[in-house]
Design an enzyme around this catalytic site. Structure first.
Site, short mmCIF file in Angstrom:
data_model
loop_
_atom_site.label_atom_id
_atom_site.label_comp_id
_atom_site.label_asym_id
_atom_site.label_seq_id
_atom_site.Cartn_x
_atom_site.Cartn_y
_atom_site.Cartn_z
N GLU A 1 0.83 -1.20 0.00
CA GLU A 1 0.00 0.00 0.00
C GLU A 1 0.86 1.25 0.00
OE1 GLU A 1 -0.45 -2.62 1.98
OE2 GLU A 1 -2.33 -3.42 1.15
N HIS B 1 -11.49 -6.52 7.76
CA HIS B 1 -12.19 -6.37 6.48
C HIS B 1 -13.50 -5.61 6.67
CE1 HIS B 1 -9.52 -9.80 5.64
NE2 HIS B 1 -9.59 -9.44 4.37
#
Lengths: 319, 368
Positions: free
Chosen positions: A55, A124
């Site tokens: 990321e 998540h």
């Protein structure tokens, strides 16, 4: 909503050769949620770039690409994974224009699926929008309808500043709505009135719009007229729309599945209290997620339920 | 991947040096650089050193709040800058690169404006001193967060490749930065993409007080290039010509489509980490004194003298000229005055948002 994202990316890539997509699995696979499906075949691997699993690299490279004149749209697979790239967002993307005195800019979009309700556990399911809203230099959008998704994503891509684009993943395939194939834009920073009402204002955004609208329907069935506002952009949020609504109704709930403390909901509620105290019939109330990590086993209970919204509405109406 | 035609071999056991401590050219190829170019390297090194000395005066007189001494880094600075196509290639520097700014051609007045945080700073006094940048010169604005500029340098290089601009992205950092995740993320990304990027570590052996043995267990920083599948070069960064020739080669290598390289330039900082640091707490004075005996400017002066390009009269004239220019630039920068208070609210976004407009009005009212 997934189709709306794909259409927005496709249209913008066709319109502007500077627009490119980068992220993990965005190419051949088309994204884990298939938001970028077919784009690599159409625009090639340079403009739909499968990146290393990093990321920091995805967001940081997007900063450099944007500074050098591209219009990158970076995909973070889940909002929960933005944190290794957080340094790049807060130290580089958010501050580049400011720290260079306007010499360099980072016009880029960081897309990320956010929120709970898909039995994903806490890595998540999080809603980290307050982190971004608290960082000067970032704009943050949280969409709730397919129509808005296309219009807002196109606006985000054309914006001259870094924009965080959060997509509640439980809405990806939950909603069906006609999305025009022709060009349209929805302005960043403007809320939508989803339902007109006069007794109480329900201010929400993102995934919680589902429960908020259901609660408004239930209130209507017992004769209570709730006005429903969808913020759509949480930074900068539409203060005017919110204050106009609350000035009319005198009662307000701010509803969001993000943790309560130091949240968007807190900010909106505090602003209402500061600006409209004399016109309020009851204190602004927050109906939010909890200040715990997101729990797997209580997936649905963590998010504001219709019952919890109705209980808060009762408290405001009985005050 | 590496052409036979390249002069330098990566992963050498010893640092690459092209002149000895006495200023003798010891390379196995002839020194065929124009006299003016060689004198220019010396002039920029001297200017950088004089600037460093001036910064000490700025901090002692309270005119600035922070300095990051760069004396000892000058040879690496001029080597990197002069190997670049200045104004065409992009530089992603870090905070100890003021000598590099000089060699890149940043006006002294802008440098002082940044050090003073006043209206002479093109960045409007937004950052602490020693954080320069220049859009006009393609110098990305320095960011305090260590190594955070490395993924953007990689991204810019990818953009250069996609657009076919023929530019190279050159990124500098200290040895401490090589421990950060952003460093690995950035180098890996650039390497995977075969992007025209050069990563230059100015290894001065200390990240504030933490010495290299606590930073890495690797034999050298250059060795880490193995992990990315790119060449790594270990260079005597106190040798201006070794710095220049190796950087020139890897920059041209990147420009011609052969991808990134990692260059470790071994330098020594003579001063403390910053004006807020006492380096005697973690390194012996003798070590600093020994390093000063390897001074890059004196070493290069000896070479110039041996080449018949230096004499005392030229030196004195050069010093006097540089000092006068530096003094005048400081005066001009100081005369620019403070950044307007309300400029604090500019440049957050292209267009100010309502919250910024409200907050600006609050300060405007307070100042009335």
């Amino acid at each position: 909503m997934i189709q709306a994202i794909n259409a927005a990316l496709d249209e913008e890539m066709a319109r502007d050769a500077r627009v490119m997509v980068l992220g993990e699995d965005v190419g051949k696979r088309g994204g884990v949620f298939l938001a970028t499906e077919g784009l690599q075949q159409k625009y090639g691997p340079d403009r739909v770039m499968d990146t290393p699993l990093s990321e920091a690299a995805i967001i940081g490279a997007a900063v450099g690409m944007a500074a050098h004149g591209m219009r990158p749209v970076a995909e973070i697979q889940f909002a929960d994974y933005v944190f290794p790239g957080f340094d790049q967002l807060v130290s580089q993307a958010a501050k580049l224009r400011y720290r260079s005195g306007g010499q360099f800019t980072a016009p880029m979009v960081v897309r990320m699926p956010s929120g709970g309700g898909v039995r994903g556990g806490h890595h998540h399911s999080q809603s980290p929008e307050a982190h971004f809203a608290h960082t000067g230099g970032l704009k943050t959008i949280v969409v709730s309808t397919p129509y808005d998704t296309k219009g807002l994503l196109k606006s985000a891509i054309r914006d001259d500043d870094p924009v965080i684009f959060m997509e509640p993943k439980r809405l990806y395939r939950a909603l069906k709505e006609e999305v025009p194939s022709e060009e349209y834009l929805i302005p960043i920073g403007k809320a939508a009135v989803r339902r007109e009402g006069s007794d109480i204002s329900l201010i929400s955004y993102g995934g919680s719009m589902i429960e908020t609208q259901k609660a408004a329907e239930e209130l209507a069935s017992v004769g209570i007229s709730a006005e429903v506002i969808d913020l759509r952009t949480v930074m900068p949020w539409d203060k005017e729309a919110v204050l106009n609504s609350v000035a009319k109704t005198g009662r307000v709930l701010v509803i969001s599945e993000a943790p309560r403390t130091a949240s968007i909901a807190s900010e909106v509620a505090a602003t209402i209290a500061e600006e409209l105290l004399d016109q309020l019939e009851a204190p602004p109330l927050r109906v939010t997620g909890f200040d715990t990590p997101y729990p797997y086993a209580q997936d649905k209970l963590y998010m504001p339920t219709v019952t919890r919204i109705l209980n808060a509405a009762k408290r405001a109406l009985d005050y | 991947m590496i052409k036979d035609a390249w002069t330098f071999k990566p992963f050498s056991a010893a640092p690459i040096a092209l002149m000895d401590e006495q200023g003798n050219w010891v390379a196995d190829f002839p020194l065929e650089l124009p006299p003016d170019f060689l004198r220019g390297l010396y002039r920029d090194m001297l200017a950088a050193r004089l600037l460093d000395e001036k910064f000490v005066i700025l901090i002692r007189t309270g005119k600035t709040s922070f300095i990051a001494p760069h004396a000892g880094h000058e040879a690496a600075h001029v080597g990197i800058a002069h190997a670049m196509q200045r104004g065409h290639d992009w530089l992603f520097p870090y905070y100890r690169d003021m000598g590099l700014m000089v060699a890149m051609g940043m006006p002294f007045k802008e440098i002082f404006g940044q050090m003073l945080g006043n209206a002479a700073d093109p960045a409007k006094g937004r950052q602490m001193p020693s954080h320069p940048g220049s859009r006009a010169l393609n110098i990305f604005t320095v960011c305090s967060a260590i190594a955070s500029h490395i993924p953007p340098a990689a991204g810019a290089a990818v953009s250069m490749k996609l657009k076919g601009t023929g530019q190279v992205s050159v990124c500098t950092f200290g040895d401490g930065a090589t421990s950060e995740g952003d460093w690995y993320a950035g180098l890996n990304f650039a390497a995977v993409q075969g992007a025209p990027a050069v990563f230059a570590c100015l290894n001065n052996r200390y990240a504030i007080s933490v010495d290299l043995s606590h930073q890495t267990a690797a034999h050298s920083i250059a060795d880490k290039a193995h992990a990315f599948g790119i060449p790594g070069y270990r260079v005597d960064g106190m040798d201006a010509l070794a710095s220049y020739f190796v950087m020139r080669e890897v920059i041209e290598r990147a420009r011609s489509g052969h991808g990134p390289a990692l260059v470790e330039l071994e330098v020594y900082r003579y001063g403390p980490h910053s004006s807020a640091d006492d380096d005697l707490r973690y390194r012996p004075k003798e070590e600093v004194e020994a390093a000063k005996k390897r001074d890059p400017i004196e070493r290069f002066r000896r070479l110039l003298e041996k080449q018949g390009l230096w004499n005392l009269e030229w030196e004195e004239r050069l010093r006097a000229d540089l000092k006068a220019r530096i003094d005048r630039a400081l005066e001009e920068a100081e005369a620019m005055g403070e950044v307007p208070a309300l400029a604090m609210f500019d440049d957050v976004f292209a267009e100010p948002t309502w919250n910024l407009i409200e907050q600006r009005a609050l300060v405007q009212e307070e100042l009335r």
